[in-house]
Design a protein around this motif. Structure first.
Motif, PDB file in Angstrom:
ATOM      1  N   GLY A 183       0.819  -1.205   0.000  1.00 47.73           N
ATOM      2  CA  GLY A 183       0.000   0.000   0.000  1.00 47.73           C
ATOM      3  C   GLY A 183       0.855   1.258   0.000  1.00 47.73           C
ATOM      4  O   GLY A 183       0.571   2.222  -0.728  1.00 47.73           O
ATOM      5  N   LEU A 184       1.930   1.260   0.801  1.00 53.87           N
ATOM      6  CA  LEU A 184       2.830   2.413   0.835  1.00 53.87           C
ATOM      7  C   LEU A 184       3.490   2.610  -0.532  1.00 53.87           C
ATOM      8  O   LEU A 184       3.616   3.735  -1.025  1.00 53.87           O
ATOM      9  CB  LEU A 184       3.915   2.218   1.896  1.00 53.87           C
ATOM     10  N   GLY A 186       2.223   1.834  -3.306  1.00 53.79           N
ATOM     11  CA  GLY A 186       1.194   2.424  -4.160  1.00 53.79           C
ATOM     12  C   GLY A 186       1.056   3.922  -3.920  1.00 53.79           C
ATOM     13  O   GLY A 186       0.840   4.692  -4.861  1.00 53.79           O
ATOM     14  N   GLY A 187       1.192   4.334  -2.640  1.00 59.91           N
ATOM     15  CA  GLY A 187       1.085   5.756  -2.319  1.00 59.91           C
ATOM     16  C   GLY A 187       2.200   6.568  -2.963  1.00 59.91           C
ATOM     17  O   GLY A 187       1.963   7.663  -3.488  1.00 59.91           O
ATOM     18  N   VAL A 188       3.421   6.022  -2.935  1.00 58.44           N
ATOM     19  CA  VAL A 188       4.538   6.721  -3.572  1.00 58.44           C
ATOM     20  C   VAL A 188       4.351   6.718  -5.091  1.00 58.44           C
ATOM     21  O   VAL A 188       4.584   7.723  -5.774  1.00 58.44           O
ATOM     22  CB  VAL A 188       5.883   6.047  -3.194  1.00 58.44           C
ATOM     23  N   PHE A 191       2.442   9.455  -7.203  1.00 55.65           N
ATOM     24  CA  PHE A 191       3.120  10.624  -7.774  1.00 55.65           C
ATOM     25  C   PHE A 191       4.166  10.219  -8.797  1.00 55.65           C
ATOM     26  O   PHE A 191       4.216  10.745  -9.894  1.00 55.65           O
ATOM     27  CB  PHE A 191       3.817  11.424  -6.676  1.00 55.65           C
ATOM     28  N   ILE A 196      -1.288  10.556 -10.690  1.00 61.74           N
ATOM     29  CA  ILE A 196      -2.058  11.734 -10.322  1.00 61.74           C
ATOM     30  C   ILE A 196      -1.866  12.867 -11.326  1.00 61.74           C
ATOM     31  O   ILE A 196      -2.719  13.733 -11.472  1.00 61.74           O
ATOM     32  CB  ILE A 196      -1.692  12.176  -8.875  1.00 61.74           C
TER      33      ILE A 196
END
Lengths: 270, 292
Positions: A183-184, A186-188, A191, A196
């Motif tokens: 998940g982390l 995916g968060g990085v 960007f 995004i």
């Protein structure tokens, strides 16, 4: 029977099996597709509002529309859920009978990916074609050469994302938070892989960090190829070279995690 | 192993039936039993969760990470614009705080409670719930409290407060009251959306990941609804009323909308609640059980 024919037969059976399992859960797959489509749609909505009648970093409204449509398709073609499966296989002991088979479990995962992507990307492609009928902004020129290069880049990106997901899922041998780590990541990637915004709109420092990591090669590069914003042979070669190098590194990471992890693995259940 | 599960479920069924018989008598005597059951369930959950204190640290770190990515996303948008749908940066951060506070409620109560419904309709586990002498919707909805996830609620409100101070606006008492009402209404609207979505499970039995649909829709609540093109805005205000979950409370807090908006929010929440309740009833009538 030659080795190649034997592998074709094996994969044929695995993919057929995965396809039939998916068929049972086609409503769930529709939900995953909706989920995969809303994020780019919302990003497109926001950039659409920001661009107005002008341009943002060289992107006008129509460019954003093409970018995010291409992103939806490429993301669906390259996404890999394997860390969630592996986490469950390892925690609940479902890995045991898979290890007992005369075929490495990764082959089943690859076949699953092919079946899932054929179905979900097919749906996105139909949606895109319908949209293109009524909305000229999202039409792409008929350029077989560009499409062929994009196809190659998509295959490399899908392979890389598969090994990232698989290797990260294998962390479940050591920790209960393997999916949280994914998940982390995916968060990085939100960007650095261009989910995004096109990478050209990132602050130069952030874009610089992205350029030395694997993130742009898993999504932004094939997307830019498809929309025609990779210019010149040098950029093209640089992109493919980056994909191949990072794919090789992630395959290495997967092999390391697999051999070390199996040695540690005390089977549960059974 | 599967046979063991079968026996276990059968045993639970018998025990639940007995409990139901006793319970029916008991509910007649004590009208406030719903609140007592709720208190008992949550006390049990709390005791359970307190065993896993590492989850608290993980939850806080996770929340900080996701707030961080949301702020970076905003920073990226505001690199290329000064206003988003007419809102400036810190106003959108107030909204983001509200979004995060509601995420806390969703993750602490709704997802672990009603979010499991789809799987239970499929497996027949819902039989055990229906056999209980309590309101099924209430029990299914509020049976769990993952207390650590309430850190999202606290951190979200903290973020909204900080952004408000950066805006240099001190809300008056009336404004604060309007915000509290609007936020409560937002919670009810979110709840109603969950109930309506999860009720779909009675029609689409094979769909276990219905909650994904909520995540997809709720993604749109991260930004002020005025930032979206007309068609999308219409959907978010009238059809899938997520505009009422973040845009309205944030507007009430920053004073963008007058305090009277709280009345409208309360009315929308009441309507959403009643509609969701009716939908749930209609859906439940389709349920025939699976384990019997």
């Amino acid at each position: 029977m030659s080795r190649l024919a034997e592998w074709a037969r094996r994969y044929g059976a695995l993919i057929r099996n995965a396809w039939l399992v998916d068929l049972q859960y086609r409503a769930s797959i529709v939900l995953w597709i909706i989920w995969g489509v809303t994020e780019p749609t919302i990003a497109l909505g926001i950039w659409w509002a920001i661009a107005g009648d002008g341009q943002v970093g060289g992107y006008a409204r129509a460019d954003f529309a093409r970018y995010f449509f291409a992103l939806m398709l490429v993301n669906q073609l390259t996404i890999a859920w394997d860390s969630w499966y592996l986490d469950r296989w390892i925690r609940e002991g479902d890995l045991n009978y898979r290890l007992a088979r005369p075929l490495h479990p990764a082959h089943e995962a690859v076949a699953d990916n092919i079946a899932y992507k054929a179905r979900s990307a097919g749906v996105i492609l139909v949606v895109w074609l319908v949209a293109a009928l009524v909305w000229p902004a999202v039409r792409l020129p008929l350029a077989p050469g560009r499409w062929a290069l994009t196809a190659l880049a998509v295959v490399l990106a899908a392979a890389m994302r598969f090994f990232i997901s698989f290797a990260t899922g294998l962390l479940a041998f050591w920790t209960t938070r393997a999916t949280a780590i994914m998940g982390l990541h995916g968060g990085v990637a939100l960007f650095l892989s261009g989910r995004i915004a096109p990478l050209a709109l990132l602050p130069p420092a952030v874009a610089g960090v992205a350029a030395v990591l694997w993130f742009p090669y898993m999504l932004a590069f094939p997307v830019n190829l498809l929309t025609g914003s990779v210019h010149g042979t040098a950029a093209l070669l640089h992109g493919f070279a980056g994909q191949i190098v990072w794919l090789a590194l992630w395959v290495g990471a997967y092999r390391l995690a697999w051999t070390r992890g199996l040695r540690r693995y005390g089977a549960v259940g059974g | 192993m599967e046979r063991w599960e079968g026996e276990q479920i059968a045993e639970w069924g018998v025990r639940n039936a007995e409990f139901a018989m006793q319970g029916r008598v008991r509910t007649l005597r004590i009208p406030h039993s719903a609140l007592r059951i709720l208190a008992a369930l949550w006390r049990l959950n709390l005791a359970e969760e307190l065993q896993y204190r590492a989850n608290f640290v993980a939850s806080v770190l996770g929340t900080l990470f996701w707030i961080g990515t949301a702020l970076l996303t905003l920073a990226l948008f505001f690199r290329h614009t000064t206003r988003l749908g007419g809102w400036d940066y810190w106003e959108v951060v107030v909204l983001l705080g509200v979004f995060n506070a509601l995420t806390g409620v969703i993750e602490a109560v709704l997802r672990p409670g009603i979010g499991r419904l789809a799987g239970e309709v499929r497996s027949g586990g819902l039989d055990l719930v229906l056999a209980k002498p309590v309101d099924a919707q209430g029990f299914v909805s509020f049976r769990r409290l993952d207390v650590w996830r309430l850190t999202d609620f606290v951190l979200g409100l903290g973020l909204a407060g900080y952004a408000l101070s950066r805006l240099g606006r001190v809300p008056g008492l009336l404004q604060l009251a309007a915000f509290v009402v609007a936020l409560a209404a937002a919670g009810i609207v979110v709840y109603a959306i969950w109930v309506a979505l999860m009720s779909l499970a009675f029609w689409f039995v094979s769909v276990e990941n219905l909650s994904v649909l909520f995540d997809a829709v709720y993604e749109g609540a991260r930004y002020p609804v005025t930032a979206y093109p007309g068609a999308l805005r219409f959907v978010f205000v009238y059809l899938l009323p997520i505009a009422w979950t973040t845009t309205i409370p944030a507007s009430a807090l920053t004073g963008r909308l007058g305090p009277e908006i709280a009345l409208a929010a309360a009315a929308v929440a009441a309507l959403a609640f009643v509609l969701a309740r009716l939908f749930w009833r209609a859906a439940l009538r389709r349920y025939t059980g699976a384990s019997g």
